[in-house]
Design a protein around this motif. Structure first.
Motif, short mmCIF file in Angstrom:
data_model
loop_
_atom_site.label_atom_id
_atom_site.label_comp_id
_atom_site.label_asym_id
_atom_site.label_seq_id
_atom_site.Cartn_x
_atom_site.Cartn_y
_atom_site.Cartn_z
N ILE A 44 1.31 -1.17 0.10
CA ILE A 44 0.27 0.05 0.11
C ILE A 44 1.19 1.21 0.17
N ARG A 45 1.05 1.61 -1.28
CA ARG A 45 1.09 3.48 -1.12
C ARG A 45 -0.23 5.04 -0.83
N ALA A 46 0.41 5.84 -0.52
CA ALA A 46 -0.62 6.55 -0.16
C ALA A 46 0.03 7.84 -1.19
N LEU A 47 -0.57 8.90 -1.85
CA LEU A 47 -0.18 10.03 -2.65
C LEU A 47 -1.10 11.07 -2.06
N TYR A 48 -0.55 12.14 -1.69
CA TYR A 48 -1.15 13.12 -1.33
C TYR A 48 -1.90 14.13 -2.46
N THR A 49 -3.46 14.11 -2.44
CA THR A 49 -3.77 14.79 -4.10
C THR A 49 -4.41 15.83 -3.31
N GLY A 50 -4.86 16.57 -2.91
CA GLY A 50 -5.18 17.85 -1.97
C GLY A 50 -4.18 19.37 -2.39
N PHE A 51 -5.29 19.84 -1.72
CA PHE A 51 -4.25 21.24 -1.67
C PHE A 51 -4.69 21.51 -0.33
N SER A 52 -4.01 22.35 0.11
CA SER A 52 -4.27 23.70 1.74
C SER A 52 -3.91 24.23 1.42
N ALA A 53 -3.89 25.52 2.38
CA ALA A 53 -3.43 26.76 2.86
C ALA A 53 -2.59 26.40 3.88
N VAL A 54 -2.17 25.40 5.00
CA VAL A 54 -1.55 24.93 6.02
C VAL A 54 -0.54 24.24 5.15
N PRO A 55 1.42 25.29 5.71
CA PRO A 55 2.26 24.56 4.78
C PRO A 55 2.48 22.78 5.05
N GLY A 56 3.28 22.23 5.15
CA GLY A 56 3.17 20.81 5.29
C GLY A 56 1.94 20.21 5.56
N MET A 57 1.16 19.82 4.68
CA MET A 57 -0.09 18.62 5.34
C MET A 57 0.35 17.70 4.29
N GLU A 58 1.09 18.03 2.73
CA GLU A 58 1.90 16.62 2.48
C GLU A 58 2.96 16.29 3.17
N ASN A 59 3.63 16.58 3.96
CA ASN A 59 4.38 15.77 4.92
C ASN A 59 3.53 14.52 6.44
N GLN A 60 2.15 14.69 6.30
CA GLN A 60 2.06 14.82 7.82
C GLN A 60 1.82 12.81 7.29
N ALA A 61 1.43 12.58 8.45
CA ALA A 61 1.05 10.64 7.81
C ALA A 61 -0.48 10.69 8.35
N VAL A 62 -0.89 9.09 7.29
CA VAL A 62 -2.10 9.07 6.84
C VAL A 62 -2.70 8.54 7.69
N PRO A 63 -3.42 8.59 8.86
CA PRO A 63 -4.21 7.20 8.83
C PRO A 63 -4.77 6.23 8.34
N TYR A 64 -4.91 5.30 8.56
CA TYR A 64 -6.22 4.56 7.86
C TYR A 64 -6.29 3.57 8.27
N MET A 65 -7.06 2.75 7.67
CA MET A 65 -7.82 0.96 8.21
C MET A 65 -7.92 0.61 7.16
N LEU A 66 -7.95 -1.15 7.01
CA LEU A 66 -7.58 -2.16 6.21
C LEU A 66 -8.55 -3.20 6.63
N THR A 67 -9.21 -3.29 5.31
CA THR A 67 -9.66 -4.95 5.71
C THR A 67 -9.38 -5.71 5.16
N LEU A 68 -9.76 -6.67 5.32
CA LEU A 68 -10.12 -8.04 4.07
C LEU A 68 -10.93 -8.68 4.98
N GLU A 69 -12.06 -9.24 3.57
CA GLU A 69 -12.82 -9.45 3.58
C GLU A 69 -13.92 -10.67 2.29
N LYS A 70 -14.11 -11.03 3.18
CA LYS A 70 -14.34 -12.60 1.44
C LYS A 70 -15.17 -12.15 1.10
N HIS A 71 -15.76 -12.27 0.17
CA HIS A 71 -17.18 -12.42 -0.33
C HIS A 71 -18.07 -12.99 -0.61
N VAL A 72 -19.09 -13.31 -0.16
CA VAL A 72 -20.54 -14.74 -0.21
C VAL A 72 -21.25 -13.93 -1.13
#
Length: 182
Positions: free
Chosen positions: A105-133
């Motif tokens: 898994i890789r993440a790319l920053y796709t936004g723009f912000s007036a807050v400097p350094g947003m592209e340097n923040q760590a991205v929190p995420y949740m990952l789920t593996l699920e079987k289909h029925v």
């Protein structure tokens, strides 16, 4: 360390990853061992993240041989003990053949912000593996079940009731209009 997710359902919460654009971080990609995957069955690997961190996530799946070819050398992967046991190949138990896959898994920053350094923040995420029925993730089956009750009920009960109310209102308006014209 490579984290292990096992089928039919596993969720890993509160992972973080740095954006690919962040030149100061080494946490730009995360690897996961996807184990206990029954051959011939369908699975979903889902990434969930907050909308406050506009990102594109790239997921790539590898078999063990694909992983070796990707790195071009024997691997010295640091894994939890459960993932280490299932490192390579398939395993057959009770006439069910399971296999192991690897996800990057890789993440790319796709936004723009007036807050400097947003592209340097760590991205929190949740990952789920699920079987289909029946071709659907298990989480979606409850929605389908509810819709199978609500949609026919609205078509055969609620809609005719609303139409009868509308017909009554229209008939009353017509009577009112006829009285006024007399």
């Amino acid at each position: 360390m490579m984290t292990s997710l096992a089928g039919p359902y596993t969720t890993i919460e509160f992972e973080t990853i740095s954006y690919q654009q962040n030149i100061n971080s080494e946490n730009k990609e995360r690897w996961y061992c996807l184990s206990n995957l029954v051959q011939g069955k369908s699975y979903e690997l889902r990434v969930s993240y907050a909308a406050t961190t506009p990102s594109d996530f790239e997921l790539a799946l590898f078999s063990f041989s694909g992983l070796m070819a990707h790195f071009g050398k024997p691997l010295d992967l640091e894994m939890d003990p459960a993932a280490q046991k299932r490192l390579e190949g398939s395993e057959t138990t009770h006439s069910t053949t399971t296999t192991v896959m690897y996800a990057r898994i890789r993440a790319l920053y796709t936004g723009f912000s007036a807050v400097p350094g947003m592209e340097n923040q760590a991205v929190p995420y949740m990952l789920t593996l699920e079987k289909h029925v029946m071709g659907l993730p298990v989480q979606a089956l409850w929605l389908v079940a509810v819709l199978l009750v609500v949609v026919p009920a609205s078509i055969y009960i609620v809609s005719p009731w609303i139409l009868s109310i509308c017909d009554g209102l229209i008939a009353e308006e017509k009577r009112e209009a006829l009285r006024k014209s007399d």
